[in-house]
Write a protein that holds these residues in place. Structure first.
Motif, mmCIF file in Angstrom:
data_model
loop_
_atom_site.group_PDB
_atom_site.id
_atom_site.type_symbol
_atom_site.label_atom_id
_atom_site.label_comp_id
_atom_site.label_asym_id
_atom_site.label_seq_id
_atom_site.Cartn_x
_atom_site.Cartn_y
_atom_site.Cartn_z
ATOM 1 N N LEU A 148 26.455 51.439 -33.432
ATOM 2 C CA LEU A 148 25.281 51.843 -32.869
ATOM 3 C C LEU A 148 25.366 51.497 -31.353
ATOM 4 O O LEU A 148 25.617 50.334 -31.098
ATOM 5 C CB LEU A 148 23.863 51.083 -33.777
ATOM 6 C CG LEU A 148 23.723 51.652 -35.089
ATOM 7 C CD1 LEU A 148 22.680 50.925 -35.639
ATOM 8 C CD2 LEU A 148 23.812 53.015 -35.448
ATOM 9 N N SER A 149 24.569 52.367 -30.526
ATOM 10 C CA SER A 149 24.470 51.977 -29.242
ATOM 11 C C SER A 149 23.596 52.829 -28.481
ATOM 12 O O SER A 149 23.286 53.670 -28.890
ATOM 13 C CB SER A 149 25.919 52.016 -28.354
ATOM 14 O OG SER A 149 26.237 53.453 -28.248
ATOM 15 N N ASN A 151 24.211 54.444 -25.837
ATOM 16 C CA ASN A 151 24.771 55.430 -25.420
ATOM 17 C C ASN A 151 24.913 56.302 -26.115
ATOM 18 O O ASN A 151 24.753 57.713 -25.779
ATOM 19 C CB ASN A 151 26.453 55.101 -24.735
ATOM 20 C CG ASN A 151 26.495 53.926 -23.858
ATOM 21 O OD1 ASN A 151 25.515 53.990 -22.816
ATOM 22 N ND2 ASN A 151 27.616 53.374 -23.865
ATOM 23 N N LYS A 152 24.780 56.222 -27.400
ATOM 24 C CA LYS A 152 24.884 57.075 -28.358
ATOM 25 C C LYS A 152 23.609 57.631 -28.929
ATOM 26 O O LYS A 152 23.112 58.782 -28.634
ATOM 27 C CB LYS A 152 25.554 56.400 -29.862
ATOM 28 C CG LYS A 152 25.723 57.319 -30.803
ATOM 29 C CD LYS A 152 26.500 56.482 -31.922
ATOM 30 C CE LYS A 152 26.820 57.206 -33.193
ATOM 31 N NZ LYS A 152 27.622 56.382 -34.128
ATOM 32 N N ALA A 153 22.518 57.003 -29.337
ATOM 33 C CA ALA A 153 21.042 57.343 -29.963
ATOM 34 C C ALA A 153 20.414 55.846 -30.116
ATOM 35 O O ALA A 153 20.786 55.227 -30.697
ATOM 36 C CB ALA A 153 21.137 58.092 -31.032
ATOM 37 N N ALA A 154 19.242 55.880 -29.515
ATOM 38 C CA ALA A 154 18.482 54.738 -29.644
ATOM 39 C C ALA A 154 17.022 54.763 -29.438
ATOM 40 O O ALA A 154 16.722 55.856 -28.524
ATOM 41 C CB ALA A 154 18.919 53.659 -28.777
ATOM 42 N N ILE A 155 16.270 53.918 -30.013
ATOM 43 C CA ILE A 155 14.688 53.912 -29.793
ATOM 44 C C ILE A 155 14.677 52.457 -29.184
ATOM 45 O O ILE A 155 15.037 51.533 -29.734
ATOM 46 C CB ILE A 155 14.078 54.047 -30.979
ATOM 47 C CG1 ILE A 155 14.236 55.538 -31.441
ATOM 48 C CG2 ILE A 155 12.668 53.819 -30.677
ATOM 49 C CD1 ILE A 155 13.548 55.833 -33.015
ATOM 50 N N ILE A 156 14.098 52.391 -28.216
ATOM 51 C CA ILE A 156 13.879 51.133 -27.368
ATOM 52 C C ILE A 156 12.207 50.954 -27.119
ATOM 53 O O ILE A 156 11.788 51.547 -26.668
ATOM 54 C CB ILE A 156 14.594 50.658 -26.110
ATOM 55 C CG1 ILE A 156 15.885 50.896 -26.144
ATOM 56 C CG2 ILE A 156 14.043 49.675 -25.282
ATOM 57 C CD1 ILE A 156 16.590 49.815 -26.901
ATOM 58 N N ASN A 157 11.837 50.105 -28.032
ATOM 59 C CA ASN A 157 10.179 49.743 -28.030
ATOM 60 C C ASN A 157 9.851 48.723 -27.153
ATOM 61 O O ASN A 157 10.641 47.508 -27.147
ATOM 62 C CB ASN A 157 9.628 49.594 -29.379
ATOM 63 C CG ASN A 157 9.863 50.644 -30.263
ATOM 64 O OD1 ASN A 157 9.651 51.871 -29.804
ATOM 65 N ND2 ASN A 157 9.968 50.625 -31.573
ATOM 66 N N LEU A 236 20.620 46.685 -22.233
ATOM 67 C CA LEU A 236 20.898 48.003 -23.004
ATOM 68 C C LEU A 236 22.088 48.182 -23.476
ATOM 69 O O LEU A 236 22.529 48.322 -24.508
ATOM 70 C CB LEU A 236 20.141 49.014 -22.213
ATOM 71 C CG LEU A 236 18.496 49.244 -21.855
ATOM 72 C CD1 LEU A 236 18.301 50.541 -21.327
ATOM 73 C CD2 LEU A 236 17.938 49.028 -23.407
ATOM 74 N N PRO A 237 23.098 48.130 -22.452
ATOM 75 C CA PRO A 237 24.423 48.401 -22.652
ATOM 76 C C PRO A 237 25.272 47.428 -23.956
ATOM 77 O O PRO A 237 26.247 47.802 -24.376
ATOM 78 C CB PRO A 237 25.281 48.328 -21.557
ATOM 79 C CG PRO A 237 24.471 47.964 -20.369
ATOM 80 C CD PRO A 237 23.219 47.802 -20.925
ATOM 81 N N ILE A 238 24.553 46.205 -23.998
ATOM 82 C CA ILE A 238 25.101 45.136 -24.928
ATOM 83 C C ILE A 238 24.558 45.201 -26.351
ATOM 84 O O ILE A 238 25.322 44.882 -27.328
ATOM 85 C CB ILE A 238 25.023 43.785 -24.336
ATOM 86 C CG1 ILE A 238 23.722 43.594 -24.318
ATOM 87 C CG2 ILE A 238 25.802 43.652 -23.149
ATOM 88 C CD1 ILE A 238 23.594 41.909 -24.428
ATOM 89 N N GLU A 241 24.729 47.188 -33.562
ATOM 90 C CA GLU A 241 24.102 47.090 -34.864
ATOM 91 C C GLU A 241 23.421 46.141 -35.147
ATOM 92 O O GLU A 241 22.496 45.806 -35.813
ATOM 93 C CB GLU A 241 24.851 47.882 -35.937
ATOM 94 C CG GLU A 241 26.409 47.363 -36.076
ATOM 95 C CD GLU A 241 27.358 48.146 -34.980
ATOM 96 O OE1 GLU A 241 26.567 48.922 -34.524
ATOM 97 O OE2 GLU A 241 28.484 47.932 -34.922
ATOM 98 N N LYS A 242 24.175 44.857 -34.619
ATOM 99 C CA LYS A 242 23.788 43.490 -34.873
ATOM 100 C C LYS A 242 22.438 43.291 -34.386
ATOM 101 O O LYS A 242 21.614 42.365 -34.555
ATOM 102 C CB LYS A 242 24.575 42.417 -34.627
ATOM 103 C CG LYS A 242 24.826 42.100 -33.120
ATOM 104 C CD LYS A 242 25.970 40.782 -32.898
ATOM 105 C CE LYS A 242 25.955 40.645 -31.434
ATOM 106 N NZ LYS A 242 26.912 39.976 -30.941
ATOM 107 N N HIS A 243 21.842 43.982 -33.156
ATOM 108 C CA HIS A 243 20.565 43.860 -32.473
ATOM 109 C C HIS A 243 19.558 44.646 -33.131
ATOM 110 O O HIS A 243 18.375 44.450 -32.944
ATOM 111 C CB HIS A 243 20.733 44.245 -31.177
ATOM 112 C CG HIS A 243 21.633 43.243 -30.327
ATOM 113 N ND1 HIS A 243 23.051 43.836 -29.995
ATOM 114 C CD2 HIS A 243 21.787 41.870 -30.037
ATOM 115 C CE1 HIS A 243 23.569 42.735 -29.364
ATOM 116 N NE2 HIS A 243 23.184 41.648 -29.495
ATOM 117 N N SER A 244 19.972 45.867 -34.046
ATOM 118 C CA SER A 244 18.837 46.653 -34.349
ATOM 119 C C SER A 244 17.874 46.158 -35.618
ATOM 120 O O SER A 244 18.361 45.193 -36.343
ATOM 121 C CB SER A 244 19.696 47.920 -35.112
ATOM 122 O OG SER A 244 18.752 48.917 -34.923
#
Ligand code: NDP
Length: 257
Positions: A148-149, A151-157, A236-238, A241-244
């Motif tokens: 997960l990243s 760069n790929k697909a993410a939701i940042i709240n 964001l770039p770091i 999955e461990k942060h999700s």
């Protein structure tokens, strides 16, 4: 400093404060996104002048009208974004728009303020993610990146330490009940989104920008908007999955729920 390499990014509340600075700094990265969808309530109005000036210089910046408290406005925005992306996906959704009632103590807060704040700060991000999910999934499928990243697909709240139940005693001199409760709900939403959307390849993280000098944070705040946003964009770039499903601050440090 590594920069996020998302091809298409959408932000809410991007006409001022942290949202506007995110747009400016994303445009200034060495390889800016091909598309930045800067959404705000009134792109034609006086409060979006700076955004319009930027859009006149940057063809990759598209202004889209969007009130996160209005479900039909969200549906309309999806159609516009879909049209521009022309078959491609949306990599990064940044739910930044938020409201704050500084005077809301347990004595003064009322149901209207609680509901209004919840609608913007928690329901808005939930509806945004639901509505843009097909485009986020498309971006995840298109990507060749493993894991997960952003760069790929993410939701940042964009959340706040004030929504952390464990940290509440440290800042309770400012009760801001409606704001805290709405952001605690946003934190819970982030965890639920991570557990649900992870399978589709979508990273979900809540970020606390620090106490920032904006209309909301006031000029007494610790951080300039430039410093906060530089921090957020270096986190964001770091993310992986461990942060999700976690809440991190603008320096990438974990905050307990
Ligand atoms: P500002 O008050 O400076 O800006 C808020 C932004 O949200 C504006 O663009 C505003 O648009 C927009 N907005 C509000 N309601 C809606 C809505 N219904 N639909 C669309 N846009 C809306 O706040 P900040 O930039 O400081 O805050 C940004 C985020 O960061 C918020 O989620 C906030 O909770 C969070 N945060 C901020 C901190 C700080 O110290 N500043 C600390 C911790 C978290 P308009 O101009 O139309 O009103």
């Amino acid at each position: 400093m590594a920069a996020v390499r998302a091809r298409a990014v959408l932000l809410t509340g991007s006409n001022r404060g942290i949202g506007l600075e995110l747009v400016k700094q994303l445009l200034g990265t060495p390889r800016p996104p091909a598309w930045i969808f800067a959404t705000c309530r009134d792109p034609e109005g006086p409060r979006a002048q700076e955004l319009r000036d930027l859009a006149s210089k940057h063809p990759n910046l598209v202004l889209v009208k969007l009130d996160v408290a209005n479900p039909s406005a969200i549906t309309d925005a999806v159609k516009i974004v879909e049209g521009k992306l022309n078959g491609a996906g949306l990599n990064l959704l940044i739910n930044n728009a938020g409201i704050y009632t500084p005077t809301a103590s347990l004595e003064t807060v009322d149901s209207e303020d609680m509901i209004r704040t919840y609608k913007t700060n928690a329901v808005g991000p939930m509806l945004m993610a639901q509505a843009f999910l097909p485009l986020l999934k498309k971006a995840a499928r298109e990507s060749t990146e493993k894991g997960l990243s952003c760069n790929k697909a993410a939701i940042i709240n964009i959340s706040t330490i004030m929504g952390s139940i464990e940290k509440t005693p440290e800042s309770f001199f400012k009760p801001v009940i409606s704001y805290r409760c709405s952001k605690a709900a946003l934190n819970m939403l982030t965890k639920c989104q991570a557990l649900t959307y992870g399978e589709a390849g979508i990273l979900c993280v809540a970020l606390h920008p620090g106490w920032v000098k904006t209309d909301m944070g006031s000029q007494e705040a610790d951080l300039t908007v430039d410093t906060s946003v530089r921090g957020l964009l270096s986190v964001l770039p770091i993310l992986s999955e461990k942060h999700s499903g976690t809440l991190l601050n603008w320096e990438g440090k974990a905050i307990p729920w």
